[in-house]
Design a protein around this motif. Structure first.
Motif, PDB file in Angstrom:
ATOM      1  N   VAL A 148       0.857  -1.080  -0.326  1.00 53.93           N
ATOM      2  CA  VAL A 148       0.320  -0.403  -0.344  1.00 53.93           C
ATOM      3  C   VAL A 148       0.676   1.330  -0.019  1.00 53.93           C
ATOM      4  O   VAL A 148       1.761   1.254   1.045  1.00 53.93           O
ATOM      5  CB  VAL A 148      -1.132   0.151   1.028  1.00 53.93           C
ATOM      6  CG1 VAL A 148      -2.142   1.231   1.252  1.00 53.93           C
ATOM      7  CG2 VAL A 148      -1.585  -1.090   1.205  1.00 53.93           C
ATOM      8  N   HIS A 149       0.787   2.413  -1.193  1.00 49.27           N
ATOM      9  CA  HIS A 149       1.237   3.428  -0.837  1.00 49.27           C
ATOM     10  C   HIS A 149       0.953   4.290  -1.260  1.00 49.27           C
ATOM     11  O   HIS A 149      -0.483   4.305  -1.397  1.00 49.27           O
ATOM     12  CB  HIS A 149       2.639   3.265  -2.430  1.00 49.27           C
ATOM     13  CG  HIS A 149       3.551   1.969  -1.911  1.00 49.27           C
ATOM     14  ND1 HIS A 149       4.226   3.042  -1.536  1.00 49.27           N
ATOM     15  CD2 HIS A 149       3.399   1.247  -1.904  1.00 49.27           C
ATOM     16  CE1 HIS A 149       5.969   2.126  -1.972  1.00 49.27           C
ATOM     17  NE2 HIS A 149       5.203   1.101  -1.077  1.00 49.27           N
ATOM     18  N   SER A 150       0.751   5.505  -1.203  1.00 47.45           N
ATOM     19  CA  SER A 150       0.150   6.614  -1.517  1.00 47.45           C
ATOM     20  C   SER A 150       0.779   8.202  -2.498  1.00 47.45           C
ATOM     21  O   SER A 150       2.046   7.929  -2.411  1.00 47.45           O
ATOM     22  CB  SER A 150      -0.564   7.397  -0.555  1.00 47.45           C
ATOM     23  OG  SER A 150       0.184   8.127   0.434  1.00 47.45           O
ATOM     24  N   PHE A 151      -0.047   8.948  -3.259  1.00 46.47           N
ATOM     25  CA  PHE A 151       0.160  10.114  -3.957  1.00 46.47           C
ATOM     26  C   PHE A 151      -0.300  11.472  -4.235  1.00 46.47           C
ATOM     27  O   PHE A 151      -1.550  11.310  -3.492  1.00 46.47           O
ATOM     28  CB  PHE A 151       0.498   9.188  -5.491  1.00 46.47           C
ATOM     29  CG  PHE A 151      -0.686   8.892  -6.486  1.00 46.47           C
ATOM     30  CD1 PHE A 151      -1.273  10.406  -6.724  1.00 46.47           C
ATOM     31  CD2 PHE A 151      -1.954   7.427  -6.009  1.00 46.47           C
ATOM     32  CE1 PHE A 151      -2.702  10.412  -7.597  1.00 46.47           C
ATOM     33  CE2 PHE A 151      -2.995   7.686  -6.509  1.00 46.47           C
ATOM     34  CZ  PHE A 151      -3.047   9.422  -7.107  1.00 46.47           C
ATOM     35  N   THR A 152       0.724  12.399  -4.744  1.00 50.62           N
ATOM     36  CA  THR A 152       0.348  13.789  -4.561  1.00 50.62           C
ATOM     37  C   THR A 152      -0.611  13.722  -5.390  1.00 50.62           C
ATOM     38  O   THR A 152      -1.158  13.386  -6.827  1.00 50.62           O
ATOM     39  CB  THR A 152       1.112  14.155  -4.596  1.00 50.62           C
ATOM     40  OG1 THR A 152       2.116  14.838  -5.504  1.00 50.62           O
ATOM     41  CG2 THR A 152       2.256  14.150  -3.983  1.00 50.62           C
ATOM     42  N   PRO A 153      -2.162  14.660  -5.157  1.00 53.93           N
ATOM     43  CA  PRO A 153      -3.340  15.114  -6.103  1.00 53.93           C
ATOM     44  C   PRO A 153      -2.403  15.531  -7.646  1.00 53.93           C
ATOM     45  O   PRO A 153      -2.842  15.777  -8.108  1.00 53.93           O
ATOM     46  CB  PRO A 153      -3.509  15.852  -5.167  1.00 53.93           C
ATOM     47  CG  PRO A 153      -3.457  15.394  -3.751  1.00 53.93           C
ATOM     48  CD  PRO A 153      -2.610  15.182  -3.592  1.00 53.93           C
ATOM     49  N   VAL A 154      -0.843  16.492  -7.579  1.00 56.51           N
ATOM     50  CA  VAL A 154      -0.124  17.324  -8.078  1.00 56.51           C
ATOM     51  C   VAL A 154       1.165  17.334  -7.930  1.00 56.51           C
ATOM     52  O   VAL A 154       1.020  17.093  -7.045  1.00 56.51           O
ATOM     53  CB  VAL A 154      -0.871  18.861  -7.831  1.00 56.51           C
ATOM     54  CG1 VAL A 154      -0.109  19.363  -8.861  1.00 56.51           C
ATOM     55  CG2 VAL A 154      -2.053  19.482  -7.766  1.00 56.51           C
ATOM     56  N   MET A 155       1.432  16.916  -9.257  1.00 55.75           N
ATOM     57  CA  MET A 155       3.132  16.584  -8.405  1.00 55.75           C
ATOM     58  C   MET A 155       3.717  17.143 -10.123  1.00 55.75           C
ATOM     59  O   MET A 155       2.840  17.608 -11.349  1.00 55.75           O
ATOM     60  CB  MET A 155       3.563  15.449  -9.645  1.00 55.75           C
ATOM     61  CG  MET A 155       5.062  15.256  -9.005  1.00 55.75           C
ATOM     62  SD  MET A 155       5.926  15.938  -8.199  1.00 55.75           S
ATOM     63  CE  MET A 155       5.638  14.063  -6.714  1.00 55.75           C
ATOM     64  N   GLN A 156       4.018  18.682  -9.768  1.00 54.26           N
ATOM     65  CA  GLN A 156       4.990  19.604 -10.810  1.00 54.26           C
ATOM     66  C   GLN A 156       4.367  20.559 -11.390  1.00 54.26           C
ATOM     67  O   GLN A 156       4.217  20.557 -13.075  1.00 54.26           O
ATOM     68  CB  GLN A 156       6.178  18.536 -11.316  1.00 54.26           C
ATOM     69  CG  GLN A 156       7.353  18.433 -10.920  1.00 54.26           C
ATOM     70  CD  GLN A 156       8.324  17.554 -11.593  1.00 54.26           C
ATOM     71  OE1 GLN A 156       8.109  16.778 -12.450  1.00 54.26           O
ATOM     72  NE2 GLN A 156       9.572  17.126 -11.117  1.00 54.26           N
ATOM     73  N   GLY A 157       3.332  20.466 -10.975  1.00 53.20           N
ATOM     74  CA  GLY A 157       2.629  21.580 -11.083  1.00 53.20           C
ATOM     75  C   GLY A 157       1.205  20.954 -12.039  1.00 53.20           C
ATOM     76  O   GLY A 157       0.027  21.749 -12.123  1.00 53.20           O
ATOM     77  N   ILE A 158       1.313  19.867 -12.399  1.00 54.35           N
ATOM     78  CA  ILE A 158       0.248  18.926 -13.061  1.00 54.35           C
ATOM     79  C   ILE A 158      -0.570  17.971 -12.518  1.00 54.35           C
ATOM     80  O   ILE A 158      -0.143  16.646 -11.645  1.00 54.35           O
ATOM     81  CB  ILE A 158       1.007  17.426 -14.293  1.00 54.35           C
ATOM     82  CG1 ILE A 158       2.174  18.671 -14.605  1.00 54.35           C
ATOM     83  CG2 ILE A 158      -0.076  17.013 -14.985  1.00 54.35           C
ATOM     84  CD1 ILE A 158       2.730  17.697 -15.677  1.00 54.35           C
ATOM     85  N   ARG A 159      -1.537  18.167 -12.331  1.00 53.80           N
ATOM     86  CA  ARG A 159      -3.268  17.369 -11.527  1.00 53.80           C
ATOM     87  C   ARG A 159      -3.299  16.228 -11.846  1.00 53.80           C
ATOM     88  O   ARG A 159      -2.931  16.125 -12.871  1.00 53.80           O
ATOM     89  CB  ARG A 159      -4.384  18.409 -11.582  1.00 53.80           C
ATOM     90  CG  ARG A 159      -4.913  17.948 -11.106  1.00 53.80           C
ATOM     91  CD  ARG A 159      -6.477  18.773 -10.475  1.00 53.80           C
ATOM     92  NE  ARG A 159      -6.105  19.293  -9.561  1.00 53.80           N
ATOM     93  CZ  ARG A 159      -6.199  19.939  -8.734  1.00 53.80           C
ATOM     94  NH1 ARG A 159      -6.374  18.877  -7.904  1.00 53.80           N
ATOM     95  NH2 ARG A 159      -5.561  20.821  -7.874  1.00 53.80           N
TER      96      ARG A 159
END
Length: 266
Positions: A148-159
């Motif tokens: 189980v992992h999680s990721f950001t809603p936005v990365m390097q300005g890209i949604r």
């Protein structure tokens, strides 16, 4: 960020090993051993994704409790050393991460790199390997490994549009039904090898599942959905019957060698 004088590199969540399932949380926690201070960073950096996978500890513990299965969690922040990388991966100990310079990681002497491997990274992987072996022995079948992992809603300005993503290499025994069952909820945008590619040589899935022919998948949940306890519980509740259903499929507990898109596994 939490501190402990006696620092354990991993935590074991006990469960019924006869069920044949092992849950993993490589980036579940953000703690540092006392002697490393804050790696030269302000405390606010440890609230960010660069330090840990937000929400994952609660999801993993609740999923383990609901299914009644064991889990292994890494206790140390990925800023100290990243357990989901191979030992030769250049991002194993990051000196720059998503715009943040990590003073405590630069410069990095070879002796310090080896010290972190020996004290944190290798004990965690030894614990994962021991748990997998114990589950295989208790269940008398090949284990099903679920990370189980999680990721950001936005990365390097890209949604990022996905609510959840499933990462996999060549073995689709878990990934394909997992994607299909999650996609039955029309409100969910489900990523297939998004927002990352699941073929990463030397990572936890490669090291413990792919080379052994064990069925597996890595789940990524968007962090804004599980940052609070209520959202994390919703996701654990959503995942439990799906993981349970996949566990009952006839090919899940068989050793099958699929290889890897990264190259030979032997």
């Amino acid at each position: 960020m939490t501190r402990s004088t006696v620092f354990a590199p991993f935590d074991i969540v006990e469960g019924d090993r006869k069920r044949g399932i092992v849950l993993l949380g490589d980036h579940a926690r953000r703690a540092l051993p006392e002697e490393y201070g804050s790696l030269g960073l302000p405390a606010s950096e440890f609230d960010r994704h660069i330090a840990y996978d937000i929400g994952v500890e609660t999801v993993t513990r609740e999923l383990a409790a609901t299914l009644g299965v064991p889990a292994v969690l890494a206790n140390f922040s990925r800023l100290l050393i990243d357990p989901n990388r191979g030992e030769d991966d250049p991002t194993l100990i990051r000196q720059l991460y998503d715009g943040t310079i990590v003073p405590g990681n630069y410069p990095m002497a070879e002796e310090e790199r080896e010290r972190r491997l020996d004290r944190f990274y290798r004990p965690y992987h030894d614990a994962v390997g021991a748990m997998i072996a114990s589950v295989a022995e208790a269940s008398a079948k090949a284990p099903f490994i679920f990370s189980v992992h999680s990721f950001t809603p936005v990365m390097q300005g890209i949604r990022r549009p996905w609510h959840v993503g499933i990462l996999w290499d060549l073995d689709d025994r878990v990934a394909r039904p997992l994607i299909d069952m999650l996609a039955e909820d029309r409100n969910l945008v489900v990523g297939d090898n998004e927002p990352y590619d699941g073929a990463l040589r030397g990572d936890t899935m490669f090291r413990h599942a792919i080379v052994n022919g064990f069925a597996h998948a890595l789940l990524e949940i968007r962090q804004d959905l599980i940052a609070g306890r209520e959202g994390a519980l919703v996701w654990a509740e959503r995942l439990a019957p799906i993981v349970d259903a996949i566990d009952g499929r006839p090919d899940i507990h068989r050793v099958k060698m699929f290889g890897s898109r990264t190259g030979p596994v032997s």
